[in-house]
Structure formats: C-alpha cells, structure tokens
Scaffold this motif. Structure first.
Motif, PDB file in Angstrom:
ATOM      1  N   SER A  69     -47.041  63.884 -36.497  1.00 19.46           N
ATOM      2  CA  SER A  69     -46.357  64.068 -35.210  1.00 19.46           C
ATOM      3  C   SER A  69     -45.132  64.959 -35.369  1.00 19.46           C
ATOM      4  O   SER A  69     -44.638  65.517 -34.388  1.00 19.46           O
ATOM      5  CB  SER A  69     -45.957  62.715 -34.618  1.00 19.46           C
ATOM      6  OG  SER A  69     -45.043  62.045 -35.461  1.00 19.46           O
ATOM      7  N   VAL A  70     -44.635  65.091 -36.616  1.00 17.52           N
ATOM      8  CA  VAL A  70     -43.472  65.944 -36.902  1.00 17.52           C
ATOM      9  C   VAL A  70     -43.862  66.936 -37.994  1.00 17.52           C
ATOM     10  O   VAL A  70     -44.400  66.542 -39.042  1.00 17.52           O
ATOM     11  CB  VAL A  70     -42.259  65.111 -37.362  1.00 17.52           C
ATOM     12  CG1 VAL A  70     -41.098  66.024 -37.759  1.00 17.52           C
ATOM     13  CG2 VAL A  70     -41.824  64.144 -36.277  1.00 17.52           C
ATOM     14  N   LEU A  71     -43.564  68.216 -37.745  1.00 13.60           N
ATOM     15  CA  LEU A  71     -43.855  69.269 -38.714  1.00 13.60           C
ATOM     16  C   LEU A  71     -42.539  69.928 -39.109  1.00 13.60           C
ATOM     17  O   LEU A  71     -41.819  70.459 -38.261  1.00 13.60           O
ATOM     18  CB  LEU A  71     -44.806  70.298 -38.100  1.00 13.60           C
ATOM     19  CG  LEU A  71     -45.371  71.377 -39.026  1.00 13.60           C
ATOM     20  CD1 LEU A  71     -46.189  70.745 -40.154  1.00 13.60           C
ATOM     21  CD2 LEU A  71     -46.229  72.358 -38.232  1.00 13.60           C
ATOM     22  N   LEU A  72     -42.212  69.868 -40.404  1.00 11.88           N
ATOM     23  CA  LEU A  72     -41.004  70.471 -40.950  1.00 11.88           C
ATOM     24  C   LEU A  72     -41.386  71.778 -41.637  1.00 11.88           C
ATOM     25  O   LEU A  72     -42.311  71.804 -42.444  1.00 11.88           O
ATOM     26  CB  LEU A  72     -40.332  69.534 -41.946  1.00 11.88           C
ATOM     27  CG  LEU A  72     -40.062  68.099 -41.472  1.00 11.88           C
ATOM     28  CD1 LEU A  72     -39.459  67.271 -42.601  1.00 11.88           C
ATOM     29  CD2 LEU A  72     -39.154  68.090 -40.245  1.00 11.88           C
ATOM     30  N   MET A  73     -40.653  72.863 -41.335  1.00 10.50           N
ATOM     31  CA  MET A  73     -41.014  74.176 -41.865  1.00 10.50           C
ATOM     32  C   MET A  73     -39.770  74.825 -42.480  1.00 10.50           C
ATOM     33  O   MET A  73     -38.792  75.082 -41.791  1.00 10.50           O
ATOM     34  CB  MET A  73     -41.599  75.047 -40.749  1.00 10.50           C
ATOM     35  CG  MET A  73     -42.779  74.399 -40.033  1.00 10.50           C
ATOM     36  SD  MET A  73     -43.581  75.430 -38.775  1.00 10.50           S
ATOM     37  CE  MET A  73     -44.483  76.571 -39.824  1.00 10.50           C
TER      38      MET A  73
END
Length: 265
Positions: free
Chosen positions: A165-169
């Motif tokens: 649900s959370v994408l860190l880039m």
C-alpha cells in the motif's frame, strides 16, 4: 484535489504514515553525525509526496527508516497503528540502483521477494505488471541484457508484485539519461494514478519533484529538518511538455530559493 484513481490529496485525508519527531544520530569513531532532527510529517492516504533537499540532508536516512531498515535514535514512524521498527509487508522500496541479481533472469528476480517470504508468486499480477511497463516477453533475459531503464522497470514490477500500500522510492531514476527519466516519470505517475498507492519519492531534481508530487517536503542541510512543505496544484495527468510552461518554471524557481545548502552550526 483528486487524482485519477479517486484518491483525495488534501489536508482532510487521514494519515497513512505518521512520522513523529524522527531524530537520527549515527555513532562513528570520530563522533556522532546528526542526520535527522525532530522531523514530523503526516503522509496522506494515496498521495504522492516528494522529499527534496541538498545532498547529505538525511532524505535517504528518513526513507530507510520508513522502510524499517534503519532505527531512529528517537521519535517513531507509524503505518496506521503499527510502529515501524523492521520491514513491513505493506511497505515496498525501490532503490537508486535496480539491484537485480546478475545470475537470475528477470522473471526469477521479480519472484525473489516471494521466495524470501516463502509464498507462492502472484504470477497473474506479475504478468499484468510486465505488460504494463513494456517488459512482457523479457522474462528470460538476464540483467546484463537489459538497459538501465528496463532494469528499473523490472525493479518497479518486483516491488508492485507484492501489492504494497506504500511505495518508497530513493532517487530511482537519478542515473538514467534525460529522455529515459522523462519516460519513467510518466510511467510512475500513470501507475500511481491507476493504483492509488501512497508514494514517497526522494529526488535531487526540483523539476522532477514539481512534475510528480502532490506535496514537496523541502529539507534543510544536515541535520535534516523540515524547512517547508509546498503544495503542487498543477492538474493531472501532467505531460512532459508541462515542464516548459511559465507556471511550472515559476514553481521550480520558487522552490530553488527555499533550499538552504548551509549545514547547521
């Protein structure tokens, strides 16, 4: 303000991830290094948040702490009611390098997170994602046979395949040429609008932040603090040609003046 996925990015949305008084001091042989100081941010459900600031301001430290890969000296990070102290199944991370294992083909690289979790791979979703990013038919290719842009597309598929649900880039497109970087920015904008996932994205590029973000968190030089948070009120979808318009360039210049490169004394 709403995106095409129907997610509302305004102050009335509940916090998806809450960073409270995050402070990080690294202990080294020559003394402590104060990387983050009392950083507090509420990341809203379904928003695209960019972290922007000078080199060494603690952006990556903060992102890695959100991923549960770095512990904080004080403060806390929550995803809903969960305190993040280790990797979380709802959080996936894309790094500066694609980090594909050279001895595994693309397909087996993408399935690696499922092997680590001892879960069967979601091949239906993987197939859909490969088609979506233009890598259908490349499953048996090895990293050395793929361009840098293709490798980063594969890393995006690998992260999305576990349906976080959370994408860190963490500066995922920084090493790419300008043309490929534009392509990747369009791609991640489209994926975000289609899925409604919450994305936190680090960049050194002010223009990239303005192009992608709902909000931009501008950080000070080390120790990293929040200087200001800027709302980006440009309509979506945003085409590449938007970057040549006066309203876009005005926003870039305004944010450039907010960035303080001087370390704290």
């Amino acid at each position: 303000m709403t995106n095409a996925a129907g997610a509302i990015s305004d102050a009335h949305m509940p916090a998806k991830m809450r960073i409270s008084q995050a402070t990080k001091i690294y202990q080294t042989k020559s003394g402590g290094v104060h990387a983050l100081d009392n950083v507090s941010i509420d990341v809203r459900e379904g928003e695209f948040l960019c972290l922007l600031g000078p080199s060494g301001c603690g952006k990556s430290t903060l992102l890695w702490s959100m991923a549960g890969l770095h512990g904080l000296t004080s403060g806390e990070i929550r995803l809903g009611s969960d305190v993040i102290t280790k990797p979380h199944p709802e959080i996936a991370m894309i790094f500066q390098e694609a980090n594909l294992l050279p001895w595994r083909n693309l397909g087996s690289n993408i399935e690696l997170p499922f092997e680590i979790k001892k879960q069967p791979p979601n091949r239906e979703l993987i197939k859909k994602l490969l088609k979506r990013v233009g890598l259908e038919g490349f499953e048996n290719k090895y990293p050395r046979e793929l361009s840098g842009g293709m490798q980063q597309r594969a890393s995006i598929v690998r992260s999305l395949a576990v349906d976080p649900s959370v994408l860190l880039m963490d500066e995922p497109f920084g090493a790419l040429d300008a043309f490929t970087r534009d392509e990747m920015n369009l791609l991640i904008q489209e994926i975000w609008m289609e899925t409604g996932k919450t994305i936190i994205f680090i960049t050194h590029s002010i223009a990239e932040a303005v192009f992608l973000a709902d909000r931009i968190v501008v950080m000070s030089a080390r120790p990293g603090r929040i200087s200001t948070i800027v709302d980006v009120d440009l309509p979506r979808p945003r085409p590449v040609k938007l970057q040549t318009t006066p309203e876009f360039l005005e926003r870039v210049e305004a944010i450039k003046g907010m960035i303080d490169h001087r370390p704290a004394t």
